[in-house]
Design an enzyme around this catalytic site. Structure first.
Site, PDB file in Angstrom:
ATOM      1  N   GLY A   8       0.840  -1.200   0.000  1.00 15.66           N
ATOM      2  CA  GLY A   8       0.000   0.000   0.000  1.00 15.66           C
ATOM      3  C   GLY A   8       0.872   1.247   0.000  1.00 15.66           C
ATOM      4  N   LEU A  11       1.513   1.302   4.210  1.00 21.39           N
ATOM      5  CA  LEU A  11       1.745   0.020   4.870  1.00 21.39           C
ATOM      6  C   LEU A  11       1.801  -1.102   3.838  1.00 21.39           C
ATOM      7  CD1 LEU A  11       1.858  -0.505   7.981  1.00 21.39           C
ATOM      8  CD2 LEU A  11      -0.503  -1.262   7.831  1.00 21.39           C
ATOM      9  N   LYS A  13       1.554  -5.177   3.527  1.00 19.05           N
ATOM     10  CA  LYS A  13       1.153  -6.371   4.266  1.00 19.05           C
ATOM     11  C   LYS A  13       1.690  -7.603   3.548  1.00 19.05           C
ATOM     12  CE  LYS A  13      -1.973  -3.814   3.847  1.00 19.05           C
ATOM     13  NZ  LYS A  13      -1.969  -2.356   3.537  1.00 19.05           N
ATOM     14  N   TYR A  92     -13.431   1.374 -15.800  1.00 16.56           N
ATOM     15  CA  TYR A  92     -12.658   2.608 -15.933  1.00 16.56           C
ATOM     16  C   TYR A  92     -12.451   2.967 -17.409  1.00 16.56           C
ATOM     17  CZ  TYR A  92     -10.884   4.641 -11.547  1.00 16.56           C
ATOM     18  OH  TYR A  92     -10.754   5.347 -10.384  1.00 16.56           O
ATOM     19  N   GLY A  99      -6.771   1.368  -9.458  1.00 19.40           N
ATOM     20  CA  GLY A  99      -5.844   0.821  -8.461  1.00 19.40           C
ATOM     21  C   GLY A  99      -5.972  -0.697  -8.414  1.00 19.40           C
ATOM     22  N   ASP A 101      -5.357  -2.825  -6.181  1.00 19.81           N
ATOM     23  CA  ASP A 101      -5.990  -3.363  -4.963  1.00 19.81           C
ATOM     24  C   ASP A 101      -7.512  -3.365  -5.113  1.00 19.81           C
ATOM     25  OD1 ASP A 101      -5.954  -0.551  -4.901  1.00 19.81           O
ATOM     26  OD2 ASP A 101      -5.555  -0.422  -2.745  1.00 19.81           O
ATOM     27  N   ARG A 102      -8.039  -2.322  -5.757  1.00 22.93           N
ATOM     28  CA  ARG A 102      -9.481  -2.262  -6.010  1.00 22.93           C
ATOM     29  C   ARG A 102      -9.898  -3.349  -6.985  1.00 22.93           C
ATOM     30  NH1 ARG A 102     -10.598   3.672  -8.007  1.00 22.93           N
ATOM     31  NH2 ARG A 102     -12.732   2.882  -8.018  1.00 22.93           N
ATOM     32  N   ASP A 120     -12.961  -0.767   0.638  1.00 23.07           N
ATOM     33  CA  ASP A 120     -11.649  -0.985   1.251  1.00 23.07           C
ATOM     34  C   ASP A 120     -11.307   0.245   2.093  1.00 23.07           C
ATOM     35  OD1 ASP A 120      -8.952  -1.416   1.852  1.00 23.07           O
ATOM     36  OD2 ASP A 120      -8.535  -2.320  -0.098  1.00 23.07           O
ATOM     37  N   SER A 123      -5.706   3.788   3.912  1.00 23.93           N
ATOM     38  CA  SER A 123      -5.291   5.194   3.805  1.00 23.93           C
ATOM     39  C   SER A 123      -6.365   5.986   3.081  1.00 23.93           C
ATOM     40  CB  SER A 123      -4.023   5.325   2.979  1.00 23.93           C
ATOM     41  OG  SER A 123      -3.033   4.506   3.478  1.00 23.93           O
TER      42      SER A 123
HETATM   43  N1  ATP Z   1      -0.255  -2.623  11.764  1.00 23.39           N
HETATM   44  C1  ATP Z   1      -0.803  -1.455  11.437  1.00 23.39           C
HETATM   45  N2  ATP Z   1      -0.021  -0.353  11.319  1.00 23.39           N
HETATM   46  C2  ATP Z   1      -0.556   0.837  10.978  1.00 23.39           C
HETATM   47  N3  ATP Z   1      -1.850   1.022  10.699  1.00 23.39           N
HETATM   48  C3  ATP Z   1      -2.676  -0.021  10.783  1.00 23.39           C
HETATM   49  C4  ATP Z   1      -2.190  -1.306  11.128  1.00 23.39           C
HETATM   50  N4  ATP Z   1      -3.239  -2.149  11.090  1.00 23.39           N
HETATM   51  C5  ATP Z   1      -4.303  -1.418  10.750  1.00 23.39           C
HETATM   52  N5  ATP Z   1      -4.004  -0.132  10.570  1.00 23.39           N
HETATM   53  C6  ATP Z   1      -4.990   0.876  10.219  1.00 23.39           C
HETATM   54  O1  ATP Z   1      -5.262   0.607   8.877  1.00 23.39           O
HETATM   55  C7  ATP Z   1      -5.154   1.761   8.067  1.00 23.39           C
HETATM   56  C8  ATP Z   1      -4.409   1.359   6.847  1.00 23.39           C
HETATM   57  O2  ATP Z   1      -5.175   0.318   6.309  1.00 23.39           O
HETATM   58  P1  ATP Z   1      -4.633  -0.575   5.182  1.00 23.39           P
HETATM   59  O3  ATP Z   1      -3.365  -1.190   5.589  1.00 23.39           O
HETATM   60  O4  ATP Z   1      -5.772  -1.408   4.753  1.00 23.39           O
HETATM   61  O5  ATP Z   1      -4.338   0.568   4.140  1.00 23.39           O
HETATM   62  P2  ATP Z   1      -4.053   0.423   2.619  1.00 23.39           P
HETATM   63  O6  ATP Z   1      -4.722   1.563   1.986  1.00 23.39           O
HETATM   64  O7  ATP Z   1      -4.300  -0.970   2.123  1.00 23.39           O
HETATM   65  O8  ATP Z   1      -2.538   0.567   2.597  1.00 23.39           O
HETATM   66  P3  ATP Z   1      -1.807   1.902   2.663  1.00 23.39           P
HETATM   67  O9  ATP Z   1      -2.367   2.625   3.839  1.00 23.39           O
HETATM   68  O10 ATP Z   1      -0.430   1.463   2.886  1.00 23.39           O
HETATM   69  O11 ATP Z   1      -2.081   2.524   1.335  1.00 23.39           O
HETATM   70  C9  ATP Z   1      -4.451   2.819   8.866  1.00 23.39           C
HETATM   71  O12 ATP Z   1      -5.128   4.042   8.638  1.00 23.39           O
HETATM   72  C10 ATP Z   1      -4.593   2.344  10.301  1.00 23.39           C
HETATM   73  O13 ATP Z   1      -5.655   3.006  10.939  1.00 23.39           O
HETATM   74  C1  PAU Z   2      -6.867   4.708  -4.101  1.00 22.52           C
HETATM   75  C2  PAU Z   2      -5.739   3.812  -3.668  1.00 22.52           C
HETATM   76  C3  PAU Z   2      -4.602   4.635  -3.113  1.00 22.52           C
HETATM   77  C4  PAU Z   2      -6.282   2.911  -2.532  1.00 22.52           C
HETATM   78  O1  PAU Z   2      -5.289   2.063  -2.057  1.00 22.52           O
HETATM   79  C5  PAU Z   2      -5.254   2.912  -4.830  1.00 22.52           C
HETATM   80  O2  PAU Z   2      -6.281   2.092  -5.257  1.00 22.52           O
HETATM   81  C6  PAU Z   2      -4.720   3.723  -5.997  1.00 22.52           C
HETATM   82  O3  PAU Z   2      -3.641   4.236  -5.962  1.00 22.52           O
HETATM   83  N1  PAU Z   2      -5.520   3.823  -7.090  1.00 22.52           N
HETATM   84  C7  PAU Z   2      -5.184   4.511  -8.315  1.00 22.52           C
HETATM   85  C8  PAU Z   2      -6.211   5.522  -8.653  1.00 22.52           C
HETATM   86  C9  PAU Z   2      -7.561   4.924  -8.979  1.00 22.52           C
HETATM   87  O4  PAU Z   2      -7.906   3.817  -8.538  1.00 22.52           O
HETATM   88  O5  PAU Z   2      -8.304   5.599  -9.706  1.00 22.52           O
HETATM   89  K     K Z   3      -5.815  -1.018   0.226  1.00 20.70           K
END
Ligand code: ATP
Ligand code: PAU
Ligand code: K
Length: 279
Positions: A8, A11, A13, A92, A99, A101-102, A120, A123
């Site tokens: 992400g 973060l 995972k 799209y 994205g 992940d989506r 989802d 962030s």
């Molecule tokens: N181990 C952790 N460390 C930090 N935040 C965490 C953790 N576990 C859950 N969170 C929470 O989850 C949110 C991030 O969620 P998630 O990891 O699903 O984000 P993401 O969008 O998939 O990845 P990224 O935030 O890296 O783009 C943070 O805002 C926080 O509140």
């Molecule tokens: C919106 C996020 C940041 C969510 O993780 C990711 O899906 C992303 O970078 N998407 C690209 C932009 C879009 O989906 O339109």
């Molecule tokens: K995500």
């Protein structure tokens, strides 16, 4: 062993999956800006023979990670958003820009339900819908809970919403800065999801099952006044669907599949929507 990576923006995972038993052997997370080096919170690459990656961080983050892993692991699959996959058509204008992940969430959600709305909460909070028949219609991107708090610059970013508080209390007016911000942010996220979900179902004339994932999903779920299922491994499940390796995956069994929750009736949703449109 299979190593699955969900990189992400902030973060990253990971999880280790046994190729024979399909069991999840270990899980962890690290900051995306940190280098991928085996150690305390990072698995030993000697036991890994295949890697599957979802990446929404910058391209150079992915390239660095892949360069590092490539020396130790034979096969690396990297997921990309495409115009079509597994019976779904990407909604799209430029499918590659969705994205990944989506896209992975939509792929696994569709495998489970045959048409659904996926949310989802990370962030960013993203919402997508795929209709019965496989048309993805696009979706929404909102700031996540932490980003919303951060943007106010009131110093409340680190004070988390108390997961013990009941959702009703969390929607009450705050009588101090922390509560005012936390309750406001919680309301913004949950009411947007409630409303957008019902609008999608209404305009497409179909009550779609609702699936939640992401770090903040459990928290946000409590403010949803809608039947929904929580699927923490939904993005990973998209990797399994796209690059099936284990026998279970080849048979369409994705990790942690929740029970499909029957959605609210379309008529009830339309009544609820009518309340939002008094004029
Ligand atoms: N181990 C952790 N460390 C930090 N935040 C965490 C953790 N576990 C859950 N969170 C929470 O989850 C949110 C991030 O969620 P998630 O990891 O699903 O984000 P993401 O969008 O998939 O990845 P990224 O935030 O890296 O783009 C943070 O805002 C926080 O509140
Ligand atoms: C919106 C996020 C940041 C969510 O993780 C990711 O899906 C992303 O970078 N998407 C690209 C932009 C879009 O989906 O339109
Ligand atoms: K995500």
């Amino acid at each position: 062993m299979i190593l699955d990576l969900d990189i992400g923006n902030t973060l990253s995972k990971w999880r280790l999956k046994d190729r024979t038993s399909s069991d999840i052997r270990a899980r962890g997370a690290m900051w995306t800006r940190d280098e991928w080096r085996s150690g305390d919170d990072i698995p030993d690459l000697d036991i890994v023979d295949v890697i599957r990656i979802s990446n929404v961080a910058r391209q150079d983050v992915l390239e660095d990670t892949v360069r590092l892993l490539k020396r130790r692991v034979g096969t690396i699959h990297i997921a990309h958003s495409t115009s079509k996959a597994l019976g779904i058509r990407n909604g799209y204008d430029i499918p590659e820009r969705l994205g990944v992940d989506r896209w992975l969430g939509v792929l696994s959600g569709y495998q489970l339900t045959g048409g659904c709305c996926t949310v989802d909460c990370g962030s960013a909070i993203t919402m997508d819908a795929v209709l019965p028949g496989g048309q993805h219609i696009g979706g929404y991107i909102l700031p996540g809970l932490r980003l919303m708090k951060e943007s106010l610059k009131l110093g409340t970013r680190k004070v988390v919403i108390d997961p013990e508080q009941d959702a009703l209390h969390t929607l009450s007016p705050g009588t101090n800065t922390v509560d005012a911000v936390n309750h406001g942010v919680f309301m913004a996220a949950t009411s947007a999801i409630n409303r957008l979900y019902m609008e999608i179902c209404d305009s497409h004339d179909t009550a779609l099952p609702l699936l939640m994932t992401g770090g903040d999903a459990a928290l946000v779920s409590r403010g949803l006044r809608l039947p929904h299922a929580h699927w923490p491994d939904m993005v990973y499940a998209g990797l399994e669907a796209l690059f099936p390796i284990t026998q279970a995956e080849r048979n369409g069994v994705l990790a942690g599949m929740p029970m499909v929750i029957k959605p609210a009736g379309l008529e009830e949703m339309r009544k609820a929507l009518a309340f939002t449109q008094l004029l």
